[in-house]
Write a protein that holds these residues in place. Structure first.
Motif, PDB file in Angstrom:
ATOM      1  N   ASP A  77       0.842  -1.193   0.000  1.00  8.04           N
ATOM      2  CA  ASP A  77       0.000   0.000   0.000  1.00  8.04           C
ATOM      3  C   ASP A  77       0.879   1.246   0.000  1.00  8.04           C
ATOM      4  O   ASP A  77       1.171   1.828   1.039  1.00  8.04           O
ATOM      5  CB  ASP A  77      -0.932  -0.007   1.209  1.00  8.04           C
ATOM      6  N   PRO A  79       1.257   5.109  -1.624  1.00 12.68           N
ATOM      7  CA  PRO A  79       0.422   6.126  -2.291  1.00 12.68           C
ATOM      8  C   PRO A  79       0.861   6.369  -3.739  1.00 12.68           C
ATOM      9  O   PRO A  79       2.045   6.362  -4.052  1.00 12.68           O
ATOM     10  CB  PRO A  79       0.649   7.383  -1.433  1.00 12.68           C
ATOM     11  N   LEU A  80      -0.123   6.581  -4.616  1.00 11.78           N
ATOM     12  CA  LEU A  80       0.141   6.848  -6.025  1.00 11.78           C
ATOM     13  C   LEU A  80      -0.480   8.189  -6.424  1.00 11.78           C
ATOM     14  O   LEU A  80      -1.609   8.487  -6.038  1.00 11.78           O
ATOM     15  CB  LEU A  80      -0.453   5.737  -6.902  1.00 11.78           C
ATOM     16  N   ILE A  82      -2.078   9.699  -9.262  1.00 12.19           N
ATOM     17  CA  ILE A  82      -2.679   9.239 -10.511  1.00 12.19           C
ATOM     18  C   ILE A  82      -3.091  10.434 -11.379  1.00 12.19           C
ATOM     19  O   ILE A  82      -3.841  11.299 -10.942  1.00 12.19           O
ATOM     20  CB  ILE A  82      -3.890   8.339 -10.227  1.00 12.19           C
ATOM     21  N   GLU A  85      -6.635   7.372 -15.457  1.00 12.94           N
ATOM     22  CA  GLU A  85      -6.862   5.940 -15.275  1.00 12.94           C
ATOM     23  C   GLU A  85      -8.175   5.520 -15.915  1.00 12.94           C
ATOM     24  O   GLU A  85      -9.176   6.222 -15.826  1.00 12.94           O
ATOM     25  CB  GLU A  85      -6.878   5.571 -13.789  1.00 12.94           C
ATOM     26  N   ALA A 114       3.391  -1.250  -5.518  1.00 10.60           N
ATOM     27  CA  ALA A 114       2.266  -0.335  -5.280  1.00 10.60           C
ATOM     28  C   ALA A 114       1.126  -0.608  -6.257  1.00 10.60           C
ATOM     29  O   ALA A 114      -0.050  -0.599  -5.880  1.00 10.60           O
ATOM     30  CB  ALA A 114       2.743   1.109  -5.404  1.00 10.60           C
ATOM     31  N   LEU A 115       1.467  -0.873  -7.521  1.00  7.36           N
ATOM     32  CA  LEU A 115       0.450  -1.118  -8.542  1.00  7.36           C
ATOM     33  C   LEU A 115      -0.325  -2.407  -8.285  1.00  7.36           C
ATOM     34  O   LEU A 115      -1.517  -2.488  -8.555  1.00  7.36           O
ATOM     35  CB  LEU A 115       1.103  -1.163  -9.922  1.00  7.36           C
ATOM     36  N   HIS A 118      -3.072  -1.684  -6.145  1.00  2.11           N
ATOM     37  CA  HIS A 118      -4.071  -0.789  -6.755  1.00  2.11           C
ATOM     38  C   HIS A 118      -4.856  -1.465  -7.878  1.00  2.11           C
ATOM     39  O   HIS A 118      -6.055  -1.212  -8.041  1.00  2.11           O
ATOM     40  CB  HIS A 118      -3.370   0.463  -7.300  1.00  2.11           C
ATOM     41  N   CYS A 119      -4.190  -2.328  -8.653  1.00  4.04           N
ATOM     42  CA  CYS A 119      -4.814  -2.965  -9.823  1.00  4.04           C
ATOM     43  C   CYS A 119      -4.833  -4.475  -9.623  1.00  4.04           C
ATOM     44  O   CYS A 119      -3.786  -5.121  -9.706  1.00  4.04           O
ATOM     45  CB  CYS A 119      -4.050  -2.635 -11.104  1.00  4.04           C
ATOM     46  N   SER A 120      -6.000  -5.045  -9.436  1.00  5.47           N
ATOM     47  CA  SER A 120      -6.094  -6.480  -9.142  1.00  5.47           C
ATOM     48  C   SER A 120      -5.788  -7.358 -10.347  1.00  5.47           C
ATOM     49  O   SER A 120      -5.398  -8.517 -10.198  1.00  5.47           O
ATOM     50  CB  SER A 120      -7.490  -6.808  -8.619  1.00  5.47           C
ATOM     51  N   LYS A 149      -2.899  -2.276 -18.232  1.00  4.73           N
ATOM     52  CA  LYS A 149      -3.652  -3.226 -17.421  1.00  4.73           C
ATOM     53  C   LYS A 149      -4.081  -4.469 -18.192  1.00  4.73           C
ATOM     54  O   LYS A 149      -4.588  -5.416 -17.591  1.00  4.73           O
ATOM     55  CB  LYS A 149      -4.913  -2.543 -16.865  1.00  4.73           C
TER      56      LYS A 149
END
Length: 312
Positions: A77, A79-80, A82, A85, A114-115, A118-120, A149
């Motif tokens: 976790d 922080p990003l 962005i 997106e 981090a990604l 954020h992106c499953s 993605k």
């Protein structure tokens, strides 16, 4: 299950990698080259690890795509920032000090970690250790970076970078005052022959790869200059190596710089990926984002402006 393609060459053709790329358009040429190098391609029942072999009419070619390896990277976790997106890609403003993907010495705490939080759906896109990564920024270079993605987005953006249609613009502060207002730097870049951790200008015949950087003066600040760079190619450390080559290294660059202190506490080189323009992989609309420069770069410019005003 492992995927296998069996092909029969109908007429004399070009190199093996080009032939496979034409016959299997859903697989990018760079991935095909990886499969060849890893021994996953057979020509006439014999493993072939050379992408440059010419194929002939009657040749039987087998390509085996191995099962995806389980991803061992941990989601973290972090922080990003962005900038853009949607379901195909994400564009971030990367801070200084953040390594893009895990490597020896940096097993975690990276942008990829981090990604993953954020992106499953990121695992497996573009490679096990670098999921979603199509281009990269050095650890201490800040600014805009695009992450994909989906496989479609990966192949589409990779093709844009190879075709030079994606536009990457940088801001950098260099030592010295260039004699002209703009120019083009065209020197091939490869691994430094003595120090393998560094890149250098290396002749093509000795392993260097073509590298072109366009530049334009934005602001003259005494013995320093703010320059707008635009990449035509995307070699490792390209702007840093090219700037040093023409005698104007990036301020704060610990590897290619002059070693002189500018009197401002910088986390690394004063280089920022300022603007990124690319085509959306599905809608094909153009996306353009601008990444706000970090406070350290803003402070550096303020200090240099004050000094230049005093000395003028």
């Amino acid at each position: 299950m492992q995927t296998e393609f069996n092909l029969q060459v109908s007429e004399n053709s070009e190199r093996l990698d080009r032939y496979l790329a034409e016959e299997l358009p859903d697989i990018s040429r760079s991935r095909i080259q990886q499969f060849i190098e890893q021994g996953n391609v057979q020509v006439n029942d014999k493993v072939c690890t050379s992408k440059k072999v010419n194929v002939k009419a009657g040749d039987r070619i087998t390509l085996q795509i191995p099962d995806a390896q389980p991803l061992e990277l941990q989601a973290e976790d972090i922080p990003l920032d962005i900038l853009y997106e949607d379901d195909q890609l994400i564009i971030l403003n990367k801070p200084a000090g953040l390594v893009v993907h895990p490597a020896p010495g940096h097993p975690n705490g990276t942008l990829v970690n981090a990604l993953l939080a954020h992106c499953s759906n990121l695992p497996g896109i573009g490679g096990v250790q670098r999921p979603g990564i199509v281009h990269r920024l050095d650890k201490d270079t800040t600014g805009a970076i695009a992450i994909v993605k989906t496989d479609i987005a990966y192949q589409h953006l990779q093709a844009q970078l190879q075709a030079k249609t994606a536009r990457r613009e940088y801001l950098g502060v260099v030592y010295g005052a260039p004699k002209t207002e703009s120019g083009k730097i065209d020197f091939p870049i490869g691994r430094h022959p003595q120090d393998r951790k560094k890149m250098a200008v290396v002749p093509v015949e000795e392993g260097g790869r073509a590298a072109v950087t366009h530049w334009q003066v934005l602001e003259r600040l005494g013995n320093y200059t703010l320059i707008h760079f635009q990449l035509e190619t995307g070699r490792t450390h390209q702007i840093r190596v090219h700037s040093a080559k023409i005698g104007h290294p990036i301020v704060g660059d610990p590897v290619y710089g002059s070693g002189r202190s500018v009197g401002v506490n910088l986390p690394g080189q004063a280089l920022h990926a300022w603007r990124l323009k690319l085509q959306h992989p599905i809608s094909e609309d153009w996306i353009e984002v601008t990444a706000t420069p970090p406070a350290t770069l803003t402070t550096l410019l303020e200090v240099l402006r004050r000094r230049a005003a005093i000395s003028s």
